[in-house]
Scaffold this motif. Structure first.
Motif, PDB file in Angstrom:
ATOM      1  N   TYR A   1      -3.626  -3.697  -6.414  1.00  0.00           N
ATOM      2  CA  TYR A   1      -2.809  -2.628  -7.004  1.00  0.00           C
ATOM      3  C   TYR A   1      -3.694  -1.528  -7.579  1.00  0.00           C
ATOM      4  N   ALA A   2      -4.777  -1.914  -8.223  1.00  0.00           N
ATOM      5  CA  ALA A   2      -5.702  -0.919  -8.787  1.00  0.00           C
ATOM      6  C   ALA A   2      -6.349  -0.097  -7.670  1.00  0.00           C
ATOM      7  N   LEU A   3      -6.710  -0.757  -6.588  1.00  0.00           N
ATOM      8  CA  LEU A   3      -7.339  -0.052  -5.459  1.00  0.00           C
ATOM      9  C   LEU A   3      -6.361   0.908  -4.794  1.00  0.00           C
ATOM     10  N   PHE A   4      -5.127   0.467  -4.590  1.00  0.00           N
ATOM     11  CA  PHE A   4      -4.140   1.347  -3.960  1.00  0.00           C
ATOM     12  C   PHE A   4      -3.787   2.520  -4.884  1.00  0.00           C
ATOM     13  N   ALA A   5      -3.762   2.269  -6.188  1.00  0.00           N
ATOM     14  CA  ALA A   5      -3.509   3.366  -7.138  1.00  0.00           C
ATOM     15  C   ALA A   5      -4.632   4.396  -7.066  1.00  0.00           C
ATOM     16  N   LEU A   6      -5.868   3.925  -6.926  1.00  0.00           N
ATOM     17  CA  LEU A   6      -7.005   4.836  -6.757  1.00  0.00           C
ATOM     18  C   LEU A   6      -6.825   5.688  -5.508  1.00  0.00           C
ATOM     19  N   VAL A   7      -6.374   5.062  -4.424  1.00  0.00           N
ATOM     20  CA  VAL A   7      -6.134   5.803  -3.188  1.00  0.00           C
ATOM     21  C   VAL A   7      -5.073   6.884  -3.411  1.00  0.00           C
ATOM     22  N   GLY A   8      -4.038   6.566  -4.178  1.00  0.00           N
ATOM     23  CA  GLY A   8      -3.002   7.550  -4.477  1.00  0.00           C
ATOM     24  C   GLY A   8      -3.561   8.769  -5.196  1.00  0.00           C
ATOM     25  N   VAL A   9      -4.439   8.528  -6.161  1.00  0.00           N
ATOM     26  CA  VAL A   9      -5.069   9.641  -6.902  1.00  0.00           C
ATOM     27  C   VAL A   9      -5.955  10.463  -5.977  1.00  0.00           C
TER      28      VAL A   9
ATOM     29  N   THR B   1      -5.760  10.704  -2.705  1.00  0.00           N
ATOM     30  CA  THR B   1      -4.927  11.392  -1.721  1.00  0.00           C
ATOM     31  C   THR B   1      -4.327  12.663  -2.312  1.00  0.00           C
ATOM     32  N   ALA B   2      -3.795  12.558  -3.526  1.00  0.00           N
ATOM     33  CA  ALA B   2      -3.204  13.729  -4.176  1.00  0.00           C
ATOM     34  C   ALA B   2      -4.262  14.792  -4.457  1.00  0.00           C
ATOM     35  N   THR B   3      -5.442  14.366  -4.881  1.00  0.00           N
ATOM     36  CA  THR B   3      -6.530  15.314  -5.128  1.00  0.00           C
ATOM     37  C   THR B   3      -6.901  16.053  -3.847  1.00  0.00           C
ATOM     38  N   GLY B   4      -6.942  15.323  -2.740  1.00  0.00           N
ATOM     39  CA  GLY B   4      -7.230  15.947  -1.455  1.00  0.00           C
ATOM     40  C   GLY B   4      -6.166  16.966  -1.069  1.00  0.00           C
ATOM     41  N   MET B   5      -4.903  16.659  -1.353  1.00  0.00           N
ATOM     42  CA  MET B   5      -3.825  17.590  -1.042  1.00  0.00           C
ATOM     43  C   MET B   5      -3.947  18.870  -1.857  1.00  0.00           C
ATOM     44  N   VAL B   6      -4.175  18.725  -3.149  1.00  0.00           N
ATOM     45  CA  VAL B   6      -4.313  19.897  -4.022  1.00  0.00           C
ATOM     46  C   VAL B   6      -5.491  20.754  -3.565  1.00  0.00           C
ATOM     47  N   SER B   7      -6.592  20.108  -3.227  1.00  0.00           N
ATOM     48  CA  SER B   7      -7.766  20.825  -2.751  1.00  0.00           C
ATOM     49  C   SER B   7      -7.463  21.565  -1.451  1.00  0.00           C
TER      50      SER B   7
ATOM     51  N   ALA C   1       0.831  -1.204   0.000  1.00  0.00           N
ATOM     52  CA  ALA C   1       0.000   0.000   0.000  1.00  0.00           C
ATOM     53  C   ALA C   1       0.863   1.251   0.000  1.00  0.00           C
ATOM     54  N   ALA C   2       1.896   1.263   0.857  1.00  0.00           N
ATOM     55  CA  ALA C   2       2.767   2.435   0.946  1.00  0.00           C
ATOM     56  C   ALA C   2       3.492   2.684  -0.373  1.00  0.00           C
ATOM     57  N   VAL C   3       4.021   1.623  -0.979  1.00  0.00           N
ATOM     58  CA  VAL C   3       4.763   1.767  -2.237  1.00  0.00           C
ATOM     59  C   VAL C   3       3.868   2.325  -3.332  1.00  0.00           C
ATOM     60  N   VAL C   4       2.711   1.720  -3.522  1.00  0.00           N
ATOM     61  CA  VAL C   4       1.837   2.110  -4.630  1.00  0.00           C
ATOM     62  C   VAL C   4       1.217   3.487  -4.391  1.00  0.00           C
ATOM     63  N   ILE C   5       0.664   3.693  -3.211  1.00  0.00           N
ATOM     64  CA  ILE C   5      -0.058   4.942  -2.939  1.00  0.00           C
ATOM     65  C   ILE C   5       0.874   6.140  -3.003  1.00  0.00           C
ATOM     66  N   VAL C   6       2.024   6.054  -2.360  1.00  0.00           N
ATOM     67  CA  VAL C   6       2.943   7.188  -2.357  1.00  0.00           C
ATOM     68  C   VAL C   6       3.510   7.437  -3.753  1.00  0.00           C
ATOM     69  N   SER C   7       3.777   6.383  -4.506  1.00  0.00           N
ATOM     70  CA  SER C   7       4.296   6.551  -5.867  1.00  0.00           C
ATOM     71  C   SER C   7       3.281   7.247  -6.759  1.00  0.00           C
ATOM     72  N   VAL C   8       2.037   6.792  -6.715  1.00  0.00           N
ATOM     73  CA  VAL C   8       0.990   7.412  -7.534  1.00  0.00           C
ATOM     74  C   VAL C   8       0.729   8.838  -7.065  1.00  0.00           C
ATOM     75  N   ASP C   9       0.683   9.008  -5.761  1.00  0.00           N
ATOM     76  CA  ASP C   9       0.487  10.327  -5.162  1.00  0.00           C
ATOM     77  C   ASP C   9       1.552  11.300  -5.666  1.00  0.00           C
ATOM     78  N   ALA C  10       2.819  10.894  -5.617  1.00  0.00           N
ATOM     79  CA  ALA C  10       3.918  11.756  -6.062  1.00  0.00           C
ATOM     80  C   ALA C  10       3.810  12.069  -7.552  1.00  0.00           C
ATOM     81  N   ALA C  11       3.449  11.058  -8.354  1.00  0.00           N
ATOM     82  CA  ALA C  11       3.332  11.272  -9.800  1.00  0.00           C
ATOM     83  C   ALA C  11       2.248  12.301 -10.119  1.00  0.00           C
ATOM     84  N   VAL C  12       1.105  12.190  -9.461  1.00  0.00           N
ATOM     85  CA  VAL C  12       0.017  13.143  -9.687  1.00  0.00           C
ATOM     86  C   VAL C  12       0.440  14.544  -9.263  1.00  0.00           C
ATOM     87  N   LEU C  13       1.110  14.652  -8.128  1.00  0.00           N
ATOM     88  CA  LEU C  13       1.543  15.965  -7.650  1.00  0.00           C
ATOM     89  C   LEU C  13       2.568  16.597  -8.579  1.00  0.00           C
TER      90      LEU C  13
END
Length: 309
Positions: free
Chosen positions: A232-240, A242-248, A49-61
């Motif tokens: 993996y798909a679910l954790f990637a969704l969480v990453g997106v 999470t990043a959306t929440g940060m931007v907001s 979860a940490a690997v996927v979510i943070v990676s996707v989160d960083a990519a979106v940011l």
């Protein structure tokens, strides 16, 4: 079950735009622990979860930062500022998120999220001990209320259907302390850099990705990444999300009327939404009892008192 309620009427304290942006972050961050718990119950692991979510989160940011601030936005920082943001990322995002996901796995989404919401109390303690900041009476009231909320949660007989030990509450409490410490370091970096928070958090998340991946490789824990494709798909969704929440959140804070004392109590209400989402979506893996609802309400109230104090 009691429906989610906010700690005060935001419309009286800030423009609708600020309230809406902060509330969007609250809802998204209330939903993400539930999605994480669902993925963990389907064969995912906290480390994955940490690997996927943070990676996707960083990519979106990175994408959002490049669009809003230009491709050279992160190059303006001094070496000291980058070091501070990287340290915050290692503490709060890398270690903090891994602890959070472990807590969700053991305790369940609703109880763990309520426990993490004690973060403002740790922030006050750090401010008083390290920075010599004054602690007001309202803060002391909030600390007492938070303590009561944690006691209620520990007696709630809710959370993960497999059961859990009271010592497992150390996971969300440790994460709350890490988040508070990381925020203090990040704030020091922002003061030194004098720039928008979004590029800084992008550096923060990038450093966290490197720390987490380095940990996986050095410790040889790649076997924990072998999980069903669905997770993996679910954790990637969480990453997106999470990043959306940060931007907001940052958009709300950078609004001329986006005062922290308005935005932070709203974001602290995330456990109420987590509790509601868990009751609806996690009925097969998590019990949302009246004690869980009551504990979440008390913790949110305590966090609001501490923030406003």
């Amino acid at each position: 079950m009691i429906p989610p309620t906010l700690p005060f009427d935001c419309g009286l304290a800030a423009p609708p735009a600020v309230c809406s942006l902060a509330l969007l972050s609250t809802i998204l961050w209330g939903l993400t622990p539930v999605v994480v718990k669902y993925a963990l119950s389907r064969g995912g692991t906290p480390l994955q979860a940490a690997v996927v979510i943070v990676s996707v989160d960083a990519a979106v940011l990175w994408v959002v930062t490049t669009v809003l601030h230009g491709p050279a936005a992160v190059l303006q920082f001094s070496a000291r500022a980058v070091g501070l943001f990287a340290l915050a990322g290692a503490m709060g995002t890398a270690v903090g998120r891994l602890v959070v996901y472990s807590g969700i796995d053991r305790l369940g989404a609703s109880i763990n999220t309520a426990g993490v919401s004690t973060r403002p109390l740790f922030a006050v303690v750090i401010g008083a001990v390290v920075l010599g900041e004054r602690v007001g009476q309202l803060t002391l009231v909030g600390a007492a209320v938070l303590t009561v909320g944690l006691v209620v949660l520990s007696l709630s007989k809710g959370g993960d259907v497999r059961g859990w030990q009271r010592r497992d509450l150390l996971f969300p409490l440790s994460a709350a302390a890490l988040y508070a410490a990381a925020n203090a370091v990040r704030r020091t970096g922002l003061d030194a850099a004098g720039t928008s928070a979004l590029p800084a958090v992008t550096v923060n998340e990038t450093a966290a990705v490197l720390v987490i991946l380095g940990y996986v490789l050095v410790r040889g824990r790649t076997d924990e990444l072998a999980a069903p494709r669905e997770t993996y798909a679910l954790f990637a969704l969480v990453g997106v999300l999470t990043a959306t929440g940060m931007v907001s959140l940052f958009t709300a804070l950078e609004h001329p009327a986006g005062r922290l004392v308005v935005v932070d109590p709203l974001v602290a209400a995330a456990p109420l939404f987590t509790t509601a989402f868990a009751a609806v979506l996690l009925s097969d893996v998590e019990r949302v009892t009246r004690g869980v609802v009551a504990g979440a309400l008390v913790v949110v109230a305590g966090a609001a008192f501490v923030t406003l104090g």
